[in-house]
Design a protein around this motif. Structure first.
Motif, PDB file in Angstrom:
ATOM      1  N   THR A  93      -1.387  -3.322  -4.161  1.00  0.00           N
ATOM      2  CA  THR A  93      -2.294  -2.257  -3.749  1.00  0.00           C
ATOM      3  C   THR A  93      -1.512  -0.952  -3.624  1.00  0.00           C
ATOM      4  N   ASP A  94      -2.266   0.142  -3.507  1.00  0.00           N
ATOM      5  CA  ASP A  94      -1.625   1.419  -3.198  1.00  0.00           C
ATOM      6  C   ASP A  94      -1.450   1.533  -1.690  1.00  0.00           C
ATOM      7  N   PHE A  95      -0.996   2.677  -1.234  1.00  0.00           N
ATOM      8  CA  PHE A  95      -0.730   2.863   0.189  1.00  0.00           C
ATOM      9  C   PHE A  95      -1.993   2.861   1.044  1.00  0.00           C
ATOM     10  N   ASP A  96      -3.144   2.967   0.397  1.00  0.00           N
ATOM     11  CA  ASP A  96      -4.407   2.917   1.126  1.00  0.00           C
ATOM     12  C   ASP A  96      -5.038   1.534   1.089  1.00  0.00           C
ATOM     13  N   GLY A  97      -4.299   0.562   0.538  1.00  0.00           N
ATOM     14  CA  GLY A  97      -4.804  -0.799   0.494  1.00  0.00           C
ATOM     15  C   GLY A  97      -5.750  -1.086  -0.660  1.00  0.00           C
ATOM     16  N   ARG A  98      -5.842  -0.185  -1.627  1.00  0.00           N
ATOM     17  CA  ARG A  98      -6.738  -0.381  -2.772  1.00  0.00           C
ATOM     18  C   ARG A  98      -5.995  -1.040  -3.928  1.00  0.00           C
ATOM     19  N   PRO A  99      -6.586  -2.025  -4.588  1.00  0.00           N
ATOM     20  CA  PRO A  99      -5.934  -2.686  -5.727  1.00  0.00           C
ATOM     21  C   PRO A  99      -5.561  -1.686  -6.816  1.00  0.00           C
ATOM     22  N   ILE A 100      -4.413  -1.891  -7.443  1.00  0.00           N
ATOM     23  CA  ILE A 100      -3.968  -0.989  -8.509  1.00  0.00           C
ATOM     24  C   ILE A 100      -3.964  -1.654  -9.885  1.00  0.00           C
TER      25      ILE A 100
END
Length: 266
Positions: A93-100
């Motif tokens: 994930t990114d730093f916001d917890g969203r899958p990349i």
């Protein structure tokens, strides 16, 4: 593209730049989703911010993006901050917890090993070689690891980060005079806030190489990106006026560290 760019200097100070690279090989880029392709977690423009501040400092810069593999995580992918949200050797994930990654496209264990060999290992081989070279010149080496991050990221920490975040693995990674000098200068910088060993205590690089008893000292500087970007959002543009205000403080820190380093083996 070479995974690491090295510029040799004669100073006892080495600047590590593990997160400023934006290169993503096409076969990896194709598997990132739209969120991942923003490359939002880059340490934007940090190599430009530090350029020329300590002319004889050696620089070791990773050219690949941290989504390829994170050069500031250990090869065993142990958590730097157990019990807290963080990102690993290859982020999911990114730093916001969203899958990349696209669905089902995240690297498996075998691919992770391949990326370790192709990217992570060459960066750290170059860094270790420069530490050895500089230590042979001076009897001591100081690794100053350069980082930046958005100041507000609820997934990773509460509230807003200070502007200067100094990490020394709670004092274990360097001589106390180095930590004290960085803290003193950052703390006296008008209009800025600072902390030592707060949310960021130093990543794997700082903890791995910082061996004061062996003449190798390490310190991490994590800057809030509002100190040198127009805004902490796309297009993550460099703000020359902000940077010009910040750079003298960074220069003072580096020069003081260099001065201290030259006395450590006397």
């Amino acid at each position: 593209m070479n995974p690491v760019d090295v510029r040799k200097g004669s100073s006892p100070v080495i600047l590590g730049l593990p997160h400023t690279g934006t290169h993503v090989p096409p076969e990896i880029w194709d598997r990132l989703n739209d969120e991942g392709r923003r490359l939002a977690d880059t340490d934007w423009h940090i190599h430009r911010l530090y350029d020329g501040l300590l002319p004889e400092a050696t620089t070791v810069r990773a050219t690949f993006h941290r989504y390829v593999i994170d050069a500031n995580r250990g090869p065993e992918d142990e958590s730097l901050y157990p019990g807290q949200n963080t990102t690993g050797l290859i982020s999911r994930t990114d730093f916001d917890g969203r899958p990349i990654w696209k669905e089902g496209a995240a690297p498996d264990a075998a691919e992770t090993q391949g990326r370790l060999a192709a990217f992570h290992a060459p960066y750290h081989a170059a860094l270790a070689a420069e530490i050895a070279r500089v230590k042979a010149l001076h009897g001591v080496a100081v690794l100053y690891d350069c980082h930046s991050i958005r100041g507000t990221i609820p997934f990773l920490f509460d509230g807003r980060l200070p502007d200067f975040n100094i990490g020394t693995d709670s004092g274990r990674a360097c001589d106390p005079r180095i930590e004290a000098a960085a803290a003193e200068i950052a703390g006296a910088a008008d209009g800025y806030t600072s902390t030592v060993n707060g949310r960021f205590k130093g990543g794997w690089t700082t903890r791995h190489y910082g061996r004061p008893d062996d003449g190798v000292h390490a310190i991490q500087m994590e800057l809030a990106q509002a100190t040198h970007l127009e805004r902490e959002a796309e297009p993550f543009a460099y703000d020359i006026a902000k940077a010009d205000r910040l750079r003298p403080h960074l220069k003072a820190i580096l020069e003081r560290i260099e001065s201290i380093a030259l006395t450590l083996n006397s």
